[in-house]
Every structure is written in C-alpha cells, then in structure tokens.
Design an enzyme around this catalytic site. Structure first.
Site, PDB file in Angstrom:
ATOM      1  N   ASP A 174       2.346  30.656 -17.005  1.00 40.07           N
ATOM      2  CA  ASP A 174       1.700  30.651 -18.334  1.00 40.07           C
ATOM      3  C   ASP A 174       1.234  32.037 -18.770  1.00 40.07           C
ATOM      4  O   ASP A 174       0.295  32.161 -19.572  1.00 40.07           O
ATOM      5  CB  ASP A 174       0.521  29.653 -18.336  1.00 40.07           C
TER       6      ASP A 174
HETATM    7  N1  LIG Z   1       7.563  29.865 -13.536  1.00 38.58           N
HETATM    8  C1  LIG Z   1       6.977  29.138 -14.500  1.00 38.58           C
HETATM    9  N2  LIG Z   1       7.142  27.803 -14.519  1.00 38.58           N
HETATM   10  C2  LIG Z   1       6.532  27.067 -15.484  1.00 38.58           C
HETATM   11  C3  LIG Z   1       5.702  27.686 -16.429  1.00 38.58           C
HETATM   12  C4  LIG Z   1       5.570  29.122 -16.393  1.00 38.58           C
HETATM   13  O1  LIG Z   1       4.900  29.729 -17.251  1.00 38.58           O
HETATM   14  N3  LIG Z   1       6.209  29.796 -15.420  1.00 38.58           N
HETATM   15  N4  LIG Z   1       5.011  26.900 -17.354  1.00 38.58           N
HETATM   16  C5  LIG Z   1       4.843  25.509 -16.907  1.00 38.58           C
HETATM   17  C6  LIG Z   1       4.204  24.520 -17.817  1.00 38.58           C
HETATM   18  N5  LIG Z   1       2.853  24.255 -17.398  1.00 38.58           N
HETATM   19  C7  LIG Z   1       1.946  24.353 -18.387  1.00 38.58           C
HETATM   20  O2  LIG Z   1       2.353  24.498 -19.552  1.00 38.58           O
HETATM   21  C8  LIG Z   1       2.517  23.776 -16.110  1.00 38.58           C
HETATM   22  C9  LIG Z   1       3.258  22.762 -15.556  1.00 38.58           C
HETATM   23  C10 LIG Z   1       2.945  22.302 -14.275  1.00 38.58           C
HETATM   24  C11 LIG Z   1       1.885  22.821 -13.567  1.00 38.58           C
HETATM   25  C12 LIG Z   1       1.598  22.293 -12.210  1.00 38.58           C
HETATM   26  O3  LIG Z   1       0.604  22.629 -11.580  1.00 38.58           O
HETATM   27  N6  LIG Z   1       2.523  21.450 -11.759  1.00 38.58           N
HETATM   28  C13 LIG Z   1       2.425  20.850 -10.391  1.00 38.58           C
HETATM   29  C14 LIG Z   1       3.002  19.445 -10.362  1.00 38.58           C
HETATM   30  C15 LIG Z   1       2.370  18.585 -11.458  1.00 38.58           C
HETATM   31  C16 LIG Z   1       3.029  17.203 -11.497  1.00 38.58           C
HETATM   32  O4  LIG Z   1       3.952  16.944 -10.690  1.00 38.58           O
HETATM   33  O5  LIG Z   1       2.588  16.397 -12.342  1.00 38.58           O
HETATM   34  C17 LIG Z   1       3.316  21.697  -9.475  1.00 38.58           C
HETATM   35  O6  LIG Z   1       4.392  22.193  -9.978  1.00 38.58           O
HETATM   36  O7  LIG Z   1       2.980  21.782  -8.293  1.00 38.58           O
HETATM   37  C18 LIG Z   1       1.135  23.829 -14.134  1.00 38.58           C
HETATM   38  C19 LIG Z   1       1.429  24.301 -15.402  1.00 38.58           C
HETATM   39  C20 LIG Z   1       6.199  24.934 -16.560  1.00 38.58           C
HETATM   40  N7  LIG Z   1       6.729  25.727 -15.512  1.00 38.58           N
END
Ligand SMILES: Nc1nc2c(c(=O)[nH]1)N[C@@H](CN(C=O)c1ccc(C(=O)N[C@@H](CCC(=O)O)C(=O)O)cc1)CN2
Length: 297
Positions: free
Chosen positions: A241
């Site tokens: 983000d």
């Molecule tokens: N490399 C990047 N990947 C993603 C980004 C980014 O900026 N750089 N933005 C995110 C979107 N996002 C908020 O907008 C976001 C999505 C997911 C998570 C998170 O902590 N996800 C957990 C799992 C959550 C679940 O399974 O419900 C995880 O991945 O461990 C934080 C922020 C999209 N990707």
C-alpha cells in the site's frame, strides 16, 4: 508545406494517436516534439506538459488525429520519432485511442468494485477487454458467468501461497494482460509478482493513504475515531500500500458510525476511485514519477 490555419473537420475521437513522453527536463523538448508532429502533418487535439523541479523530469502527453491527409501509420511514425526520442533520452509510447487494453481483474469476497468495472466495460464506458477474472474465493463466479468472462478460482492457504501465485501469474501471462486490477483482492503479492507487474497493476485500498495501510483499514479508522474516511487507487509495489497514488476520494464520518457504517460509506468511494484510476491508466493519462504520479486528466 504551407497550410492556412483552419480546423480539421470533427471526427471520431477514437481516430487519434496518443504520444506520452518522459525525459530529463531541458530546453526545446516541446518545440522539438510539436515540430516533429507538425512536419508529419499531425493535427493536435490535446496537449499537456509538466516539469517537475524536484525530480528534474519532464512529462508530456499529446493527442493528435490519426486520419489527417498524408499522416504516416503509427508504426512508421514510431520509426521516424525514435531518433528524436533518443536525442532527448525519452521514455515514450505512441498508441492508438482505438487500442483496447486487456485487463485482468482479481477479487476476493467483496464484489462491488468488480461489479462496477464489469458494468462500465459492458456499457462501453471503459474501452478495454476483460479476458479473465481471478479470485481466491468462489463467491464472484456468477458475475463472471453472467458476463461470459472466464473465472479462475485459485484458493490459497498459507502452505499453497507460492503455487497459487504462480497460477495467478500464469493466467495473467496467458491472457496477454496489459493491466491487472486488484479489485479488493485481499492477498499480498510477492516481491517477484510486484516486480513482474510493475507499473501495470492497480490496487484499490479502502483508506485515505498513507493512513491505515494493510488489513482492515475501516477497523483501524473506527478505532482511531477519524472524521473522514477515504479510498486510494495506487500502483502495486512490494511495499504494501505504498505504491504511487493514482486517485483518492474522501467522505465525512463521525462518532455515530459503526465499522459497518464505515464499510458502507466507503463502498461507493472505492468503486468511483478505482474506475477513475483504471480509465485514466488505459487512456494513458497516468505517468509514474518516482514514488508519485503525474495525471493528465
Ligand atoms: N505487493 C503488494 N500486494 C498487495 C498490495 C500492495 O500494495 N502490494 N495491496 C493489497 C491490497 N490490500 C489493501 O488494499 C491488502 C490486502 C491484504 C492484506 C492482508 O494482510 N492479507 C492477508 C490475508 C487476508 C485474507 O486472507 O483475508 C495476507 O495476505 O496474509 C493487506 C492489505 C493487495 N496486495
């Protein structure tokens, strides 16, 4: 070649070519580019420039008719323009406004942004093609089926994350995607995936960045007692983000709003902000300027 100043007859705005340029700033860039276009018989209909004093970079977007008498084809123009571009150290692109970028959309369980983008595509508000929708959940399959778009359900667990992302990237490659949109796709892309998709992956974050990065921003905002909430569309980088911001919007909230109220208030912001960002990207109006963007709206 002498020409009396007279307007070129109106036509279909899609019969245009779009030239975007960024280069180290200096004297004579606009004169050189405009002179080149004039010498080729181009009829300019839109032009925007920006000189960034902080980065010393120059940005330029010019739109000109592709149907003026004697104008070369886009490929021939590219060949003729290349030496000038080389001389100024330009990074540049010349595309047709008729091009339909191929956009792959990724979603998890919240479908409002996906639904909005697909509707804008179907109603020809977005001049794109959507070859695939990807998700780590089955919830949105019916939207895809209704619109005849292939839906790829790619469930993910902590143990399958790497294999799932490999499949994710394979579909993007096989789709010849020009742009990937994370429409509330709630999985963090690896550093490798972020590098592969650099500059062509847009995420909608449901907060007014840089506040409340990461997961559950509405819960974070509610706990903080904010008086505005927002949505931010940004390019995806390996720094969660923190990618270059493309568009943002905010709305007032107050102590009476529950987390669910914030989610509801933010929903329309997210769809509006993401739709603007996708449209501006496909219209070549967005140029990355280090950690920021220049937007020729
Ligand atoms: N490399 C990047 N990947 C993603 C980004 C980014 O900026 N750089 N933005 C995110 C979107 N996002 C908020 O907008 C976001 C999505 C997911 C998570 C998170 O902590 N996800 C957990 C799992 C959550 C679940 O399974 O419900 C995880 O991945 O461990 C934080 C922020 C999209 N990707």
């Amino acid at each position: 070649m002498s020409r009396t100043p007279k307007p070129f007859p109106p036509g279909d705005p899609r019969d245009s070519l779009i030239l975007t340029i960024t280069c180290p700033d200096g004297f004579g860039i606009t004169a050189a580019v405009s002179g080149f276009l004039y010498s080729q018989g181009a009829f300019t209909t839109e032009a925007a420039y920006y000189s960034d004093p902080d980065t010393g970079r120059f940005f330029m977007r010019t739109v000109f008719r592709s149907d003026t008498p004697g104008l070369l084809s886009a490929n021939a123009l590219r060949e003729c323009f290349a030496p000038l571009a080389e001389r100024y150290g330009m990074t540049w692109e010349l595309v047709s406004a008729r091009d339909r970028p191929r956009v792959v959309i990724a979603v998890s369980r919240f479908g409002h942004c996906l639904n909005d983008l697909v509707h804008r595509w179907r109603s020809e508000q977005l001049n794109v093609d959507i070859p695939a929708i990807l998700s780590n959940h089955p919830d949105m399959a019916q939207i895809a089926e209704w619109h005849g778009i292939p839906y790829h359900y790619l469930p993910v667990t902590r143990d399958t994350r790497e294999a799932q992302e490999k499949a994710f990237l394979k579909i993007i490659e096989e789709s010849n995607a020009d742009l990937v949109v994370l429409a509330r796709y709630m999985q963090i892309l690896s550093d490798d995936a972020s590098r592969i998709l650099a500059g062509r992956c847009i995420n909608i974050h449901h907060s007014f960045l840089p506040s409340f990065k990461g997961a559950k921003p509405y819960h974070q905002a509610h706990a903080r007692g904010v008086k505005i909430i927002g949505a931010t569309a940004h390019y995806v980088t390996s720094d969660l983000d923190e990618g270059p911001i493309i568009e943002q919007e905010v709305v007032r909230v107050d102590h009476k709003h529950s987390v669910d109220d914030l989610v509801s208030a933010g929903r329309d912001l997210e769809t509006m902000v993401l739709a603007r960002a996708v449209r501006w990207h496909v219209e070549r109006r967005v140029m990355i300027n280090g950690t920021k963007t220049v937007i020729f709206r």
